[in-house]
Design a protein around this motif. Structure first.
Motif, PDB file in Angstrom:
ATOM      1  N   LEU A 162       0.794  -1.185  -0.032  1.00  0.00           N
ATOM      2  CA  LEU A 162      -0.047  -0.026  -0.067  1.00  0.00           C
ATOM      3  C   LEU A 162       0.871   0.937  -0.109  1.00  0.00           C
ATOM      4  CD1 LEU A 162      -2.795  -1.312   2.887  1.00  0.00           C
ATOM      5  CD2 LEU A 162      -2.630  -1.354   0.207  1.00  0.00           C
ATOM      6  N   TYR A 167      -1.841   4.710  -3.607  1.00  0.00           N
ATOM      7  CA  TYR A 167      -3.105   5.449  -3.102  1.00  0.00           C
ATOM      8  C   TYR A 167      -3.249   6.695  -3.789  1.00  0.00           C
ATOM      9  CZ  TYR A 167      -3.823   3.296   1.576  1.00  0.00           C
ATOM     10  OH  TYR A 167      -4.260   2.189   2.519  1.00  0.00           O
ATOM     11  N   TRP A 208      -6.027  -1.489   4.607  1.00  0.00           N
ATOM     12  CA  TRP A 208      -6.332  -0.402   3.653  1.00  0.00           C
ATOM     13  C   TRP A 208      -7.011   0.647   4.529  1.00  0.00           C
ATOM     14  CZ3 TRP A 208      -5.746   0.314  -1.432  1.00  0.00           C
ATOM     15  CH2 TRP A 208      -6.665   1.139  -2.095  1.00  0.00           C
TER      16      TRP A 208
END
Length: 225
Positions: A162, A167, A208
């Motif tokens: 991530l 993002y 997340w």
């Protein structure tokens, strides 16, 4: 469907003649037949609408995306939002690398694909199906028809995938989608695959960061992407 206009005439006037009644009945019959035919067309026209859309090979909906087409067996040609209103974005994580995810969605025996796949390292975006088409990604017919699906390279239990780049890239992509289809930027309309009804999934997983992500999408929307 109009109301029936028959009944008694005004006092002192003769009622409608037989010819009038017959013609009126015929008109009603024709109207009913036309209505029934229209209902049939409305049930079936979507099967053909996708073939009527002019398509340019390699054309993408998101600026900067790379066209990497999924197998035609992994999505259905359509003409959204004419066929179906688009009002959701579904966030996925494939439990695989970017390259393997593309490879799987290009396999005609797989039976599924998202519209987009985003690479973790640099946020690079691949588009596999046009937004006007119905990708088989949600495991729920209604959600497939109403949503756009986005895979994010990585595993649900590994937060290292991530990245800031992924993002930010995903937020720009989703802000553009929301602008195109007037989708509110909130958690009711941007959902995880695990939130799709009748589907048992964990993606995009516990790591997340939804608060951060929705904030980034709103920032991108404010900037006009």
């Amino acid at each position: 469907m109009g109301e029936h206009a028959g009944g008694r005439g005004s006092p002192g006037r003769a009622g409608p003649g037989r010819r009038t009644v017959v013609l009126g009945g015929a008109a009603v019959a024709v109207g009913a037949g036309a209505f029934a035919a229209r209902e049939v067309l409305e049930r079936w026209w979507w099967r053909y609408s996708g073939d009527e859309v002019d398509r340019v090979e390699g054309e993408v909906d998101h600026p900067g995306a790379e066209w990497v087409p999924a197998s035609s067996g992994n999505y259905r040609r359509a003409n959204r939002p004419r066929d179906y209103a688009i009002d959701r974005v579904v966030i996925h994580m494939p439990e695989a690398t970017y390259a393997i995810t593309l490879q799987v969605f290009q396999d005609p025996s797989h039976g599924a694909s998202t519209h987009y796949v985003i690479r973790s390292e640099d946020g690079h975006v691949a588009q596999l199906a046009r937004e006007l088409d119905v990708a088989y990604h949600a495991g729920n017919l209604s959600f497939n028809e109403r949503s756009i699906g986005i895979e994010h390279e990585g595993w649900a239990d590994d937060p290292s995938y991530l990245t800031d780049a992924m993002y930010a890239s995903s937020a720009r992509l989703v802000a553009g989608i929301c602008a195109r289809y007037a989708i509110p930027v909130d958690r009711q309309h941007i959902v995880g695959h695990n939130e799709v009804p009748e589907v048992v999934r964990i993606c995009p997983g516990p790591h997340w960061d939804w608060d951060r992500y929705i904030g980034l999408v709103r920032e991108a929307a404010t900037r006009g992407v």
